[in-house]
Design an enzyme around this catalytic site. Structure first.
Site, PDB file in Angstrom:
ATOM      1  N   CYS A 271       0.827  -1.212   0.000  1.00 56.41           N
ATOM      2  CA  CYS A 271       0.000   0.000   0.000  1.00 56.41           C
ATOM      3  C   CYS A 271       0.862   1.264   0.000  1.00 56.41           C
ATOM      4  O   CYS A 271       1.508   1.554  -0.985  1.00 56.41           O
ATOM      5  CB  CYS A 271      -0.990  -0.041   1.161  1.00 56.41           C
ATOM      6  SG  CYS A 271      -2.403   1.060   0.932  1.00 56.41           S
TER       7      CYS A 271
ATOM      8  N   HIS B 223      -3.862  -5.297  -0.287  1.00 60.89           N
ATOM      9  CA  HIS B 223      -3.573  -5.878   1.027  1.00 60.89           C
ATOM     10  C   HIS B 223      -3.652  -7.401   0.999  1.00 60.89           C
ATOM     11  O   HIS B 223      -4.732  -7.978   1.167  1.00 60.89           O
ATOM     12  CB  HIS B 223      -4.543  -5.325   2.073  1.00 60.89           C
ATOM     13  CG  HIS B 223      -4.252  -3.917   2.454  1.00 60.89           C
ATOM     14  ND1 HIS B 223      -3.416  -3.578   3.497  1.00 60.89           N
ATOM     15  CD2 HIS B 223      -4.662  -2.746   1.913  1.00 60.89           C
ATOM     16  CE1 HIS B 223      -3.325  -2.258   3.595  1.00 60.89           C
ATOM     17  NE2 HIS B 223      -4.073  -1.734   2.639  1.00 60.89           N
TER      18      HIS B 223
ATOM     19  N   GLU C   4      -2.763  -9.326   3.290  1.00 62.07           N
ATOM     20  CA  GLU C   4      -3.027  -9.809   4.654  1.00 62.07           C
ATOM     21  C   GLU C   4      -4.474  -9.610   5.066  1.00 62.07           C
ATOM     22  O   GLU C   4      -4.830  -9.834   6.229  1.00 62.07           O
ATOM     23  CB  GLU C   4      -2.118  -9.079   5.647  1.00 62.07           C
ATOM     24  CG  GLU C   4      -2.611  -7.728   6.139  1.00 62.07           C
ATOM     25  CD  GLU C   4      -2.744  -6.639   5.074  1.00 62.07           C
ATOM     26  OE1 GLU C   4      -3.496  -5.681   5.303  1.00 62.07           O
ATOM     27  OE2 GLU C   4      -2.103  -6.758   4.006  1.00 62.07           O
TER      28      GLU C   4
END
Length: 364
Positions: A252, A337, A339
């Site tokens: 990001c 993202h 995760e």
């Protein structure tokens, strides 16, 4: 819900949207954005990347599963406001320990419910991200617009959310040591590295290259975070100093910082990418991944010529750059993202790629 509208949102262009308060009841100015995720309001509320922003949730029912102790992305949420259509204050979830309202009151977060979020999200999509004033319903529109015109844009969000001193999250079985530069790091990023045998030392965003190297990491991670990536000058300089010396992985804001460190440019998107179902094509494998996203800025693809960076992923909705790498320097990054929790796990392999980049590398 038939409640009296006692609050409203005034936008820079004079647009008005009414609702009623369900969080902290105060007047505030924030950058207003929207998120299309169907679940994950707790993770959104506690994501440091939303610092200084008012988030419009397009899914109509929010609060229905309460707040769970293990699902926070940071210990101290810094989002400014959450705006919803229908708020549920009686959650049905065996894991819930408190309500969304409880958390918002605890951390001073403004909440507005009963808002026509469908119309508001379309307004932001058509007109673009802007500043918004959340205030009493009786505030004159002309007064609110004048306040917004004189309100300065914030430039200190990363400094606000970054750790002030290094701290370590150890893995159960340690194989690698990662120095994670905290620009607003999410807890699940740390957990994702821990699960793969990485002791993670979280360091301040303005750490010097010499101080970071004294930790003897096997790899360097650059986190997500709020604000304009060009404001994160200490991290940009850090990458310039360390590239080629350690494997570096950015997510990001970290992705944007890597691009800037190599001489590329970034720009602000009209309404950003925020949601849990953005399709991204991996140009190295040809596969399409469904991704979770949260960002207002993107890397200018045309500015990558001559930087040594290769585009590895692209967004299939608007062709924006979603991944970069310098194979020579063992540096790579993604805009989205991997995760995400809750969210798609199509891209979790990127953490494994980081592990492979660190294998055989020792700075101890």
């Amino acid at each position: 819900m038939n409640r009296h509208y006692n609050r409203k949102i005034i936008l820079e262009d004079g647009g008005e949207f009414y609702g009623y308060s369900f969080g902290t009841d105060r007047e505030t100015i924030a950058e207003i954005v929207f998120n299309t995720s169907m679940v994950g309001y707790q993770e959104i509320l506690s994501d440091p990347s939303y610092t200084g922003q008012a988030v419009v949730m397009t899914y109509p029912l929010i609060g229905n599963y309460g707040i769970c102790a293990d699902d926070f992305e940071t210990n101290t949420p810094t989002i400014t406001a959450m705006i919803v259509r229908e708020y549920n204050d009686e959650p049905s979830n065996f894991r819930a320990v408190e309500t969304l309202r409880d958390v918002m009151l605890k951390f001073g977060i403004v909440g507005l419910a009963g808002v026509d979020t469908r119309a508001l999200a379309r307004h932001i999509r058509d007109k673009g991200i802007c500043k918004a004033l959340i205030c009493d319903a009786i505030t004159p529109n002309i007064v609110g617009v004048a306040m917004l015109k004189t309100a300065a844009a914030r430039r200190d969000q990363v400094a606000q959310v970054s750790t002030k001193a290094p701290w370590t999250a150890p893995a159960e079985r340690s194989h690698f040591h990662v120095a994670a530069v905290d620009c607003g790091i999410k807890h699940n990023i740390i957990r994702s590295l821990n699960r793969r045998g990485c002791d993670v030392t979280v360091v301040p965003w303005d750490i010097s290259a010499n101080a970071l190297e004294s930790l003897h990491p096997d790899g360097v991670f650059l986190s997500n975070g709020p604000g304009n990536p060009e404001d994160a000058k200490p991290v940009i300089e850090l990458v310039r100093r360390l590239r080629g010396r350690y494997p570096i992985f950015g997510i990001c804001l970290g992705h944007q910082i890597i691009a800037l460190a190599y001489g590329a440019k970034t720009y602000r998107l009209k309404f950003g990418h925020r949601g849990g179902n953005h399709p991204v094509k991996n140009l190295l494998t040809g596969k399409v991944e469904i991704t979770s996203q949260n960002h207002s800025y993107a890397v200018n693809g045309k500015s990558l010529d001559g930087t040594g960076l290769e585009v590895t992923h692209v967004n299939l909705l608007d062709n924006t750059v979603e991944g970069l790498r310098s194979e020579k320097d063992r540096v790579f990054s993604v805009q989205y993202h991997p995760e995400s929790a809750p969210g798609p796990q199509d891209s979790a392999y990127l953490f494994d790629e980081f592990i492979r980049a660190m294998e055989g590398t020792s700075h101890a």
